[in-house]
Design a protein around this motif. Structure first.
Motif, PDB file in Angstrom:
ATOM      1  N   MET A   7       0.764  -1.403  -0.088  1.00  0.00           N
ATOM      2  CA  MET A   7       0.044   0.020   0.282  1.00  0.00           C
ATOM      3  C   MET A   7       0.968   1.275   0.184  1.00  0.00           C
ATOM      4  SD  MET A   7      -3.467   0.215  -0.484  1.00  0.00           S
ATOM      5  CE  MET A   7      -3.513   2.014  -0.708  1.00  0.00           C
ATOM      6  N   PHE A   8       1.364   1.952  -1.074  1.00  0.00           N
ATOM      7  CA  PHE A   8       1.889   3.025  -1.142  1.00  0.00           C
ATOM      8  C   PHE A   8       0.557   4.607  -0.728  1.00  0.00           C
ATOM      9  CE2 PHE A   8       4.285   0.437  -3.790  1.00  0.00           C
ATOM     10  CZ  PHE A   8       5.589   0.167  -3.462  1.00  0.00           C
ATOM     11  N   THR A   9       1.436   5.313  -0.207  1.00  0.00           N
ATOM     12  CA  THR A   9      -0.101   6.794   0.251  1.00  0.00           C
ATOM     13  C   THR A   9       1.377   7.496  -0.157  1.00  0.00           C
ATOM     14  OG1 THR A   9      -0.990   5.954   1.790  1.00  0.00           O
ATOM     15  CG2 THR A   9      -1.006   7.970   1.380  1.00  0.00           C
ATOM     16  N   LEU A  10       0.806   8.211  -1.130  1.00  0.00           N
ATOM     17  CA  LEU A  10       0.838   9.903  -2.136  1.00  0.00           C
ATOM     18  C   LEU A  10      -0.429  11.269  -1.007  1.00  0.00           C
ATOM     19  CD1 LEU A  10       2.878  10.779  -4.117  1.00  0.00           C
ATOM     20  CD2 LEU A  10       1.374  11.153  -5.649  1.00  0.00           C
ATOM     21  N   TRP A  11       0.938  11.687  -0.142  1.00  0.00           N
ATOM     22  CA  TRP A  11       0.520  12.749   0.739  1.00  0.00           C
ATOM     23  C   TRP A  11       0.991  13.784  -0.109  1.00  0.00           C
ATOM     24  CZ3 TRP A  11      -3.165  12.383   3.828  1.00  0.00           C
ATOM     25  CH2 TRP A  11      -3.377  13.557   5.225  1.00  0.00           C
ATOM     26  N   THR A  12       0.383  14.985  -0.801  1.00  0.00           N
ATOM     27  CA  THR A  12       0.862  16.004  -1.268  1.00  0.00           C
ATOM     28  C   THR A  12       0.662  17.102  -0.424  1.00  0.00           C
ATOM     29  OG1 THR A  12      -0.026  15.623  -3.427  1.00  0.00           O
ATOM     30  CG2 THR A  12      -0.198  17.690  -3.516  1.00  0.00           C
ATOM     31  N   GLU A  13       1.565  18.037  -0.379  1.00  0.00           N
ATOM     32  CA  GLU A  13       2.074  18.883   0.777  1.00  0.00           C
ATOM     33  C   GLU A  13       1.962  20.431   0.041  1.00  0.00           C
ATOM     34  OE1 GLU A  13       2.328  18.606   4.231  1.00  0.00           O
ATOM     35  OE2 GLU A  13       1.778  16.685   3.970  1.00  0.00           O
ATOM     36  N   TYR A  14       2.458  20.477  -1.082  1.00  0.00           N
ATOM     37  CA  TYR A  14       2.613  21.818  -1.614  1.00  0.00           C
ATOM     38  C   TYR A  14       1.915  21.797  -3.217  1.00  0.00           C
ATOM     39  CZ  TYR A  14       6.172  22.603   1.966  1.00  0.00           C
ATOM     40  OH  TYR A  14       6.423  22.695   3.391  1.00  0.00           O
ATOM     41  N   THR A  29       6.030   3.456   5.958  1.00  0.00           N
ATOM     42  CA  THR A  29       7.229   4.051   5.839  1.00  0.00           C
ATOM     43  C   THR A  29       7.620   5.195   4.290  1.00  0.00           C
ATOM     44  OG1 THR A  29       8.284   1.905   6.722  1.00  0.00           O
ATOM     45  CG2 THR A  29       9.531   3.171   5.255  1.00  0.00           C
ATOM     46  N   PHE A  30       8.308   5.952   5.411  1.00  0.00           N
ATOM     47  CA  PHE A  30       9.085   6.791   4.282  1.00  0.00           C
ATOM     48  C   PHE A  30       9.554   6.267   2.316  1.00  0.00           C
ATOM     49  CE2 PHE A  30      11.394   9.794   1.972  1.00  0.00           C
ATOM     50  CZ  PHE A  30      10.008  11.282   1.258  1.00  0.00           C
ATOM     51  N   ILE A  31       9.342   6.907   1.615  1.00  0.00           N
ATOM     52  CA  ILE A  31      10.288   5.980   0.832  1.00  0.00           C
ATOM     53  C   ILE A  31      10.878   7.174  -0.336  1.00  0.00           C
ATOM     54  CG2 ILE A  31      10.585   5.207  -1.717  1.00  0.00           C
ATOM     55  CD1 ILE A  31       9.555   3.182   0.373  1.00  0.00           C
ATOM     56  N   CYS A  32       9.870   8.403  -0.738  1.00  0.00           N
ATOM     57  CA  CYS A  32      11.197  10.003  -0.834  1.00  0.00           C
ATOM     58  C   CYS A  32       9.659  10.838  -1.523  1.00  0.00           C
ATOM     59  CB  CYS A  32      11.052   8.962  -2.621  1.00  0.00           C
ATOM     60  SG  CYS A  32      10.177   8.407  -3.875  1.00  0.00           S
ATOM     61  N   TYR A  33      10.444  11.486  -2.402  1.00  0.00           N
ATOM     62  CA  TYR A  33       9.160  12.892  -2.583  1.00  0.00           C
ATOM     63  C   TYR A  33       8.751  12.719  -4.034  1.00  0.00           C
ATOM     64  CZ  TYR A  33      11.685  15.143   1.627  1.00  0.00           C
ATOM     65  OH  TYR A  33      11.541  14.988   2.936  1.00  0.00           O
ATOM     66  N   ILE A  34       7.887  13.273  -4.678  1.00  0.00           N
ATOM     67  CA  ILE A  34       7.319  13.263  -5.689  1.00  0.00           C
ATOM     68  C   ILE A  34       6.996  14.416  -6.011  1.00  0.00           C
ATOM     69  CG2 ILE A  34       5.393  12.255  -7.215  1.00  0.00           C
ATOM     70  CD1 ILE A  34       7.181  10.298  -6.394  1.00  0.00           C
TER      71      ILE A  34
END
Length: 146
Positions: A7-14, A29-34
């Protein structure tokens, strides 16, 4: 208990007028920035210039890409989109509608750092581990252009 799925979660911040920056997690678990293109309202799409719509769950796979090579992380089942790949780059000009991953981010410039290959290797290992892979996209910043 081990997870039955990836399960990947992409959490948009900006977000800006042309780009959005997110954090990608795998099973918490944090993987990277997108870095992605601009977030637009659901149903409104400009080819190669629109981020994937949030608040949905998408299937992920590894596919051969003529541009990015074999075993390219791919997001499937996105309405009005196809061939959404995850690949290296630094800014929205290099996304062409795809997700660019990096080990660092610079929100003031809306960029991510170049990957040395470790993120791609990690994504391939996870998505290719035999378990179904999904990505939930959470647009914390809201839909539409600011």
């Amino acid at each position: 208990m081990k997870n039955a799925v990836n399960m990947f979660t992409l959490w948009t911040e900006y977000k800006s007028k042309n780009a959005s920056l997110s954090q990608l997690y795998w099973n918490g678990t944090f993987i990277c920035y997108i870095c992605e293109d601009e977030i637009r309202q659901i149903g409104f799409k400009i080819a190669g210039e629109t981020a994937i719509w949030g608040d949905f769950l998408y299937k992920m796979s590894l596919e051969d890409s003529g541009k990015f090579g074999p075993n390219t992380p791919t997001i499937n089942g996105v309405p009005m989109f196809k061939y959404i790949r995850m690949h290296d780059g630094v800014n929205e000009a290099q996304t062409d509608g795809c997700l660019i991953y990096g080990p660092t981010w610079n929100p003031s410039e809306m960029t991510v750092g170049r990957d040395s290959g470790s993120i791609l290797s990690q994504l391939r290992k996870i998505i290719g581990n035999g378990k179904p892979s999904y990505m939930a996209i959470v647009r914390n910043v809201g839909e539409g252009v600011t």
